[in-house]
Design a protein around this motif. Structure first.
Motif, PDB file in Angstrom:
ATOM      1  N   LYS A 170      -2.327 -18.308  -5.234  1.00 43.43           N
ATOM      2  CA  LYS A 170      -2.803 -18.751  -3.918  1.00 43.43           C
ATOM      3  C   LYS A 170      -3.841 -17.796  -3.336  1.00 43.43           C
ATOM      4  O   LYS A 170      -4.261 -17.956  -2.184  1.00 43.43           O
ATOM      5  N   SER A 171      -4.230 -16.801  -4.127  1.00 44.80           N
ATOM      6  CA  SER A 171      -5.249 -15.821  -3.712  1.00 44.80           C
ATOM      7  C   SER A 171      -4.835 -14.992  -2.506  1.00 44.80           C
ATOM      8  O   SER A 171      -5.688 -14.456  -1.793  1.00 44.80           O
ATOM      9  N   ILE A 172      -3.543 -14.877  -2.271  1.00 43.73           N
ATOM     10  CA  ILE A 172      -3.062 -13.985  -1.210  1.00 43.73           C
ATOM     11  C   ILE A 172      -3.163 -12.535  -1.683  1.00 43.73           C
ATOM     12  O   ILE A 172      -3.521 -11.638  -0.919  1.00 43.73           O
ATOM     13  N   ILE A 173      -2.855 -12.317  -2.941  1.00 45.68           N
ATOM     14  CA  ILE A 173      -3.032 -11.001  -3.542  1.00 45.68           C
ATOM     15  C   ILE A 173      -3.896 -11.150  -4.786  1.00 45.68           C
ATOM     16  O   ILE A 173      -4.026 -12.245  -5.340  1.00 45.68           O
ATOM     17  N   THR A 174      -4.513 -10.071  -5.183  1.00 46.06           N
ATOM     18  CA  THR A 174      -5.328 -10.078  -6.393  1.00 46.06           C
ATOM     19  C   THR A 174      -4.676  -9.175  -7.432  1.00 46.06           C
ATOM     20  O   THR A 174      -4.006  -8.201  -7.097  1.00 46.06           O
ATOM     21  N   ARG A 175      -4.882  -9.516  -8.686  1.00 42.52           N
ATOM     22  CA  ARG A 175      -4.334  -8.728  -9.799  1.00 42.52           C
ATOM     23  C   ARG A 175      -5.478  -8.075 -10.557  1.00 42.52           C
ATOM     24  O   ARG A 175      -6.510  -8.698 -10.812  1.00 42.52           O
ATOM     25  N   ARG A 203      -3.162  -6.111  -5.194  1.00 40.99           N
ATOM     26  CA  ARG A 203      -3.745  -5.666  -3.926  1.00 40.99           C
ATOM     27  C   ARG A 203      -3.876  -6.826  -2.952  1.00 40.99           C
ATOM     28  O   ARG A 203      -3.981  -7.985  -3.348  1.00 40.99           O
ATOM     29  N   MET A 204      -3.912  -6.458  -1.666  1.00 38.64           N
ATOM     30  CA  MET A 204      -4.183  -7.419  -0.596  1.00 38.64           C
ATOM     31  C   MET A 204      -5.420  -6.965   0.169  1.00 38.64           C
ATOM     32  O   MET A 204      -5.647  -5.759   0.334  1.00 38.64           O
ATOM     33  N   LEU A 205      -6.194  -7.908   0.634  1.00 37.86           N
ATOM     34  CA  LEU A 205      -7.212  -7.564   1.620  1.00 37.86           C
ATOM     35  C   LEU A 205      -6.516  -6.994   2.850  1.00 37.86           C
ATOM     36  O   LEU A 205      -5.394  -7.398   3.192  1.00 37.86           O
ATOM     37  N   GLU A 206      -7.170  -6.060   3.531  1.00 31.89           N
ATOM     38  CA  GLU A 206      -6.529  -5.407   4.674  1.00 31.89           C
ATOM     39  C   GLU A 206      -6.143  -6.411   5.760  1.00 31.89           C
ATOM     40  O   GLU A 206      -5.104  -6.284   6.405  1.00 31.89           O
ATOM     41  N   THR A 207      -6.973  -7.432   5.963  1.00 34.23           N
ATOM     42  CA  THR A 207      -6.652  -8.452   6.961  1.00 34.23           C
ATOM     43  C   THR A 207      -5.373  -9.201   6.594  1.00 34.23           C
ATOM     44  O   THR A 207      -4.516  -9.464   7.446  1.00 34.23           O
ATOM     45  N   ARG A 240       6.544 -16.071   1.301  1.00 34.48           N
ATOM     46  CA  ARG A 240       6.323 -15.510   2.642  1.00 34.48           C
ATOM     47  C   ARG A 240       7.062 -14.182   2.787  1.00 34.48           C
ATOM     48  O   ARG A 240       6.538 -13.217   3.362  1.00 34.48           O
ATOM     49  N   LEU A 241       8.281 -14.155   2.267  1.00 33.14           N
ATOM     50  CA  LEU A 241       9.096 -12.941   2.373  1.00 33.14           C
ATOM     51  C   LEU A 241       8.435 -11.785   1.607  1.00 33.14           C
ATOM     52  O   LEU A 241       8.334 -10.661   2.112  1.00 33.14           O
ATOM     53  N   LEU A 242       7.956 -12.071   0.391  1.00 34.74           N
ATOM     54  CA  LEU A 242       7.323 -11.027  -0.404  1.00 34.74           C
ATOM     55  C   LEU A 242       5.995 -10.597   0.214  1.00 34.74           C
ATOM     56  O   LEU A 242       5.673  -9.401   0.227  1.00 34.74           O
ATOM     57  N   TRP A 243       5.235 -11.549   0.738  1.00 33.43           N
ATOM     58  CA  TRP A 243       3.985 -11.227   1.422  1.00 33.43           C
ATOM     59  C   TRP A 243       4.253 -10.210   2.526  1.00 33.43           C
ATOM     60  O   TRP A 243       3.566  -9.178   2.630  1.00 33.43           O
ATOM     61  N   ALA A 244       5.237 -10.478   3.346  1.00 32.53           N
ATOM     62  CA  ALA A 244       5.561  -9.577   4.450  1.00 32.53           C
ATOM     63  C   ALA A 244       5.993  -8.205   3.931  1.00 32.53           C
ATOM     64  O   ALA A 244       5.558  -7.160   4.440  1.00 32.53           O
ATOM     65  N   ARG A 245       6.827  -8.185   2.925  1.00 33.76           N
ATOM     66  CA  ARG A 245       7.352  -6.907   2.429  1.00 33.76           C
ATOM     67  C   ARG A 245       6.290  -6.092   1.708  1.00 33.76           C
ATOM     68  O   ARG A 245       6.292  -4.861   1.768  1.00 33.76           O
ATOM     69  N   LEU A 246       5.370  -6.765   1.010  1.00 37.71           N
ATOM     70  CA  LEU A 246       4.299  -6.049   0.330  1.00 37.71           C
ATOM     71  C   LEU A 246       3.365  -5.354   1.308  1.00 37.71           C
ATOM     72  O   LEU A 246       2.604  -4.459   0.911  1.00 37.71           O
ATOM     73  N   SER A 247       3.415  -5.724   2.551  1.00 40.40           N
ATOM     74  CA  SER A 247       2.503  -5.131   3.542  1.00 40.40           C
ATOM     75  C   SER A 247       2.786  -3.658   3.790  1.00 40.40           C
ATOM     76  O   SER A 247       1.967  -2.962   4.402  1.00 40.40           O
ATOM     77  N   VAL A 248       3.936  -3.139   3.340  1.00 37.77           N
ATOM     78  CA  VAL A 248       4.204  -1.712   3.539  1.00 37.77           C
ATOM     79  C   VAL A 248       3.390  -0.852   2.583  1.00 37.77           C
ATOM     80  O   VAL A 248       3.264   0.363   2.789  1.00 37.77           O
ATOM     81  N   PHE A 249       2.834  -1.450   1.532  1.00 37.56           N
ATOM     82  CA  PHE A 249       2.046  -0.673   0.572  1.00 37.56           C
ATOM     83  C   PHE A 249       0.624  -0.486   1.077  1.00 37.56           C
ATOM     84  O   PHE A 249       0.024  -1.405   1.652  1.00 37.56           O
ATOM     85  N   ALA A 250       0.101   0.685   0.846  1.00 37.09           N
ATOM     86  CA  ALA A 250      -1.301   0.979   1.173  1.00 37.09           C
ATOM     87  C   ALA A 250      -2.055   1.133  -0.139  1.00 37.09           C
ATOM     88  O   ALA A 250      -1.649   1.893  -1.012  1.00 37.09           O
ATOM     89  N   GLY A 266      -2.392  -1.110  -2.491  1.00 39.56           N
ATOM     90  CA  GLY A 266      -1.823  -1.894  -3.571  1.00 39.56           C
ATOM     91  C   GLY A 266      -0.621  -1.238  -4.219  1.00 39.56           C
ATOM     92  O   GLY A 266      -0.173  -0.162  -3.808  1.00 39.56           O
ATOM     93  N   CYS A 267      -0.090  -1.891  -5.239  1.00 44.27           N
ATOM     94  CA  CYS A 267       1.092  -1.370  -5.929  1.00 44.27           C
ATOM     95  C   CYS A 267       1.187  -2.020  -7.302  1.00 44.27           C
ATOM     96  O   CYS A 267       0.517  -3.011  -7.590  1.00 44.27           O
ATOM     97  N   ASP A 268       2.041  -1.451  -8.151  1.00 43.44           N
ATOM     98  CA  ASP A 268       2.319  -2.087  -9.429  1.00 43.44           C
ATOM     99  C   ASP A 268       3.630  -2.871  -9.320  1.00 43.44           C
ATOM    100  O   ASP A 268       4.297  -2.851  -8.278  1.00 43.44           O
ATOM    101  N   LEU A 269       3.981  -3.562 -10.390  1.00 45.43           N
ATOM    102  CA  LEU A 269       5.161  -4.421 -10.357  1.00 45.43           C
ATOM    103  C   LEU A 269       6.431  -3.607 -10.146  1.00 45.43           C
ATOM    104  O   LEU A 269       7.321  -4.019  -9.392  1.00 45.43           O
ATOM    105  N   ASN A 270       6.509  -2.449 -10.774  1.00 43.40           N
ATOM    106  CA  ASN A 270       7.704  -1.623 -10.638  1.00 43.40           C
ATOM    107  C   ASN A 270       7.932  -1.224  -9.180  1.00 43.40           C
ATOM    108  O   ASN A 270       9.060  -1.273  -8.676  1.00 43.40           O
TER     109      ASN A 270
END
Length: 563
Positions: free
Chosen positions: A89-94, A104-108, A47-57, A59-63
């Motif tokens: 869990k299909s929250i993000i795609t690789r 990446r995350m779906l915009e929703t 949950r914590l990472l899901w929230a923090r990843l939301s700052v990326f537009a 998508g992003c790489d691991l680094n």
């Protein structure tokens, strides 16, 4: 209505919470309930990472995820495992982009994560961390753009374009962050040019300059970058803004002198000269840009700005028909670029050396330069340069008597520049060419030789090609045909293939052939494959035997004719 839904797309959770018929399962009655349900299934770290990843537009790489998201509650070492859980869990795609994993995350889903991030109070800190990460990327682009690895550098940076935009938007809207935004926008000056985005770069720089008027080095560099981008195409009407660009370049130089920054003084001097050359003062512009080149030379032969300044001088010298300047400066610059691993500047130098070769009717030499330009530009997908080179090769073919092939190349050139809105009737040649040749003259020559109907047929044949096929046509790469049906004594090979067969007989490798003919190694490999197929050979030694037998047969025919 659809329009109202579009206006409220950022309210998607509230908009879609009304109960629908036929949805007996409570968690599927609304979008929010569905995502809430998924969120509850995640571990606290997920949950914590899901929230923090939301700052990326975008998508992003691991680094990037480790750099931005690793903080209280989530160590850097744990990010990869937690990321894997979100993928499962299909929250993000690789996906793989340029050989690297990207998430990446779906915009929703991202918007839901942003809501969670705001509720934790971490959003300001995360957005600043995100900006800092991409500011470092911008600085890295500026430091490393001249040298080996250019193609990979610009390709990976292009992948992060949405994140770069988000980082600059944060800097220009968050109180106290404008200097970082100005520094970031100006550090990306070469990125805006190479990736064909000078207008966007100009917009960011103008916004940033308006937010930060402190007379420091950051502003001086930003003024330099803004004037360069305006000249390069950032101004929709550059011919009406020459005076303004000159003023901006001069302001950059004055500020650099006040700051006693010799490097920036050198940059501003050659740019000031270039802007004057683009104006009406040719003599003054040549004097100033040469002063700038000498100032840059003081920082060493590996100084990227020395080569960029020489490139800019070559551009204007070509347009003004200063052939000796183009050849002298261009050859020095091209040799240095080859030694240091720069492909982008070298591609343009090769193009302009080819252009002056065309104008001087040195067509064979010009074709070699132009093909080199195409091979170097193709990985950058630089359509304007590619199309221009193909156009000029068409001129060479027509001048050499192969009018139908040259006309096909004229059509193929339009395939490359049409997406940019360019038309060779008006675009090329750009400037004074001493009244020698231009597009209309070449077209008239071709029509006179072929006739209107045959010209139209050949031109359309080229214009129907794909971009890849247009490039292959210019490079002489052909589709592998069926087995040869050439008659006795006839060669089934094209003129280029016969040339390469001779080199095969000398024992040259594909790489050595490419270097000898100034073509891409991939092109040489394609030609060799075609030769093997046409001659029904399975080895290079068999080709050598064929060449030897053909030489002997040719000599015998000549002796017979002489007798």
């Amino acid at each position: 209505s659809v329009e109202e839904l579009l206006q409220r797309q950022d309210e998607r959770y509230e908009l879609l919470t009304r109960r629908q018929r036929g949805t007996p399962v409570p968690r599927h009655r609304s979008l929010r309930a569905t995502v809430d349900w998924s969120f509850e299934l995640c571990s606290p770290e997920e949950r914590l990472l899901w929230a923090r990843l939301s700052v990326f537009a975008g998508g992003c790489d691991l680094n990037a995820a480790e750099s931005v998201c690793a903080r209280e509650g989530l160590t850097r070492d744990a990010v990869l495992d937690v990321m894997a859980g979100l993928v499962e869990k299909s929250i993000i795609t690789r996906e793989e982009v340029h050989g690297r994993a990207r998430y990446r995350m779906l915009e929703t889903i991202r918007q839901y994560g942003r809501e969670q991030l705001r509720s934790t109070g971490e959003e300001p800190e995360l957005r600043r961390s995100h900006r800092d990460h991409y500011l470092h990327l911008a600085e890295r682009v500026q430091e490393r753009w001249f040298g080996p690895g250019q193609v990979a550098l610009f390709a990976s940076t292009r992948t992060e374009h949405a994140n770069l935009r988000a980082a600059m938007e944060y800097s220009l809207t968050e109180p106290g962050q404008a200097p970082a935004g100005l520094h970031m926008a100006s550090s990306l000056w070469i990125y805006w040019i190479v990736c064909g985005l000078p207008r966007e770069g100009t917009v960011w720089l103008e916004r940033a300059l308006a937010c930060n008027e402190e007379p420091d080095r950051i502003r001086a560099m930003a003024l330099w970058a803004a004037s360069l981008l305006n000249i390069y195409g950032g101004n929709p009407a550059p011919e009406t803004g020459t005076d303004e660009v000159i003023v901006m370049a001069e302001e950059s130089r004055r500020l650099a002198e006040q700051l006693a920054d010799p490097a920036l003084v050198a940059h501003a001097t050659y740019l000031s000269g270039f802007s004057q050359l683009r104006g009406s003062d040719l003599a003054q512009g040549l004097s100033v840009i040469n002063d700038g080149i000498e100032l840059e030379r003081a920082f060493g032969e590996a100084n990227p700005h020395l080569r960029f300044a020489q490139f800019m001088l070559t551009v204007v010298a070509t347009q003004c028909n200063l052939v000796d300047v183009v050849i002298t400066v261009g050859e020095e610059c091209r040799a240095a670029c080859r030694k240091l691993g720069d492909e982008w500047v070298r591609s343009w130098i090769s193009l302009y050396l080819g252009a002056v070769g065309v104008l001087q009717a040195r067509d064979h030499e010009a074709e070699n330069h132009l093909r080199e330009a195409i091979q170097l530009k193709e990985p950058f997908n630089e359509l304007l340069g590619l199309g221009t080179a193909v156009e000029f090769i068409g001129w060479c073919s027509i001048a050499d008597g192969d009018v139908e092939q040259g006309t096909r190349l004229l059509g193929a050139a339009t395939v490359l520049v049409k997406p940019l809105g360019f038309d060779f009737d008006t675009y090329l040649p750009p400037g004074g060419w001493g009244g020698r040749r231009d597009h209309r003259t070449v077209v008239a020559e071709a029509k006179a030789a072929l006739g209107e109907t045959a010209y139209a047929r050949a031109f359309e044949s080229g214009a129907r090609l794909s971009q890849e096929e247009a490039i292959a046509l210019a490079l002489g790469t052909e589709v592998v045909p069926e087995k040869s049906t050439a008659g006795p004594g006839e060669s089934p090979l094209t003129r280029r293939e016969e040339q390469i067969a001779e080199l095969l007989a000398e024992g040259l490798s594909n790489k050595e052939i490419a270097e000898r003919l100034v073509i891409a190694q991939r092109t040489a490999e394609t030609h060799v494959a075609n030769i093997l197929t046409k001659l029904d050979c399975t080895s290079r030694s068999q080709v050598a035997v064929w060449v030897t037998q053909r030489r002997r047969a040719t000599a015998e025919r000549r002796n017979g004719d002489a007798g």
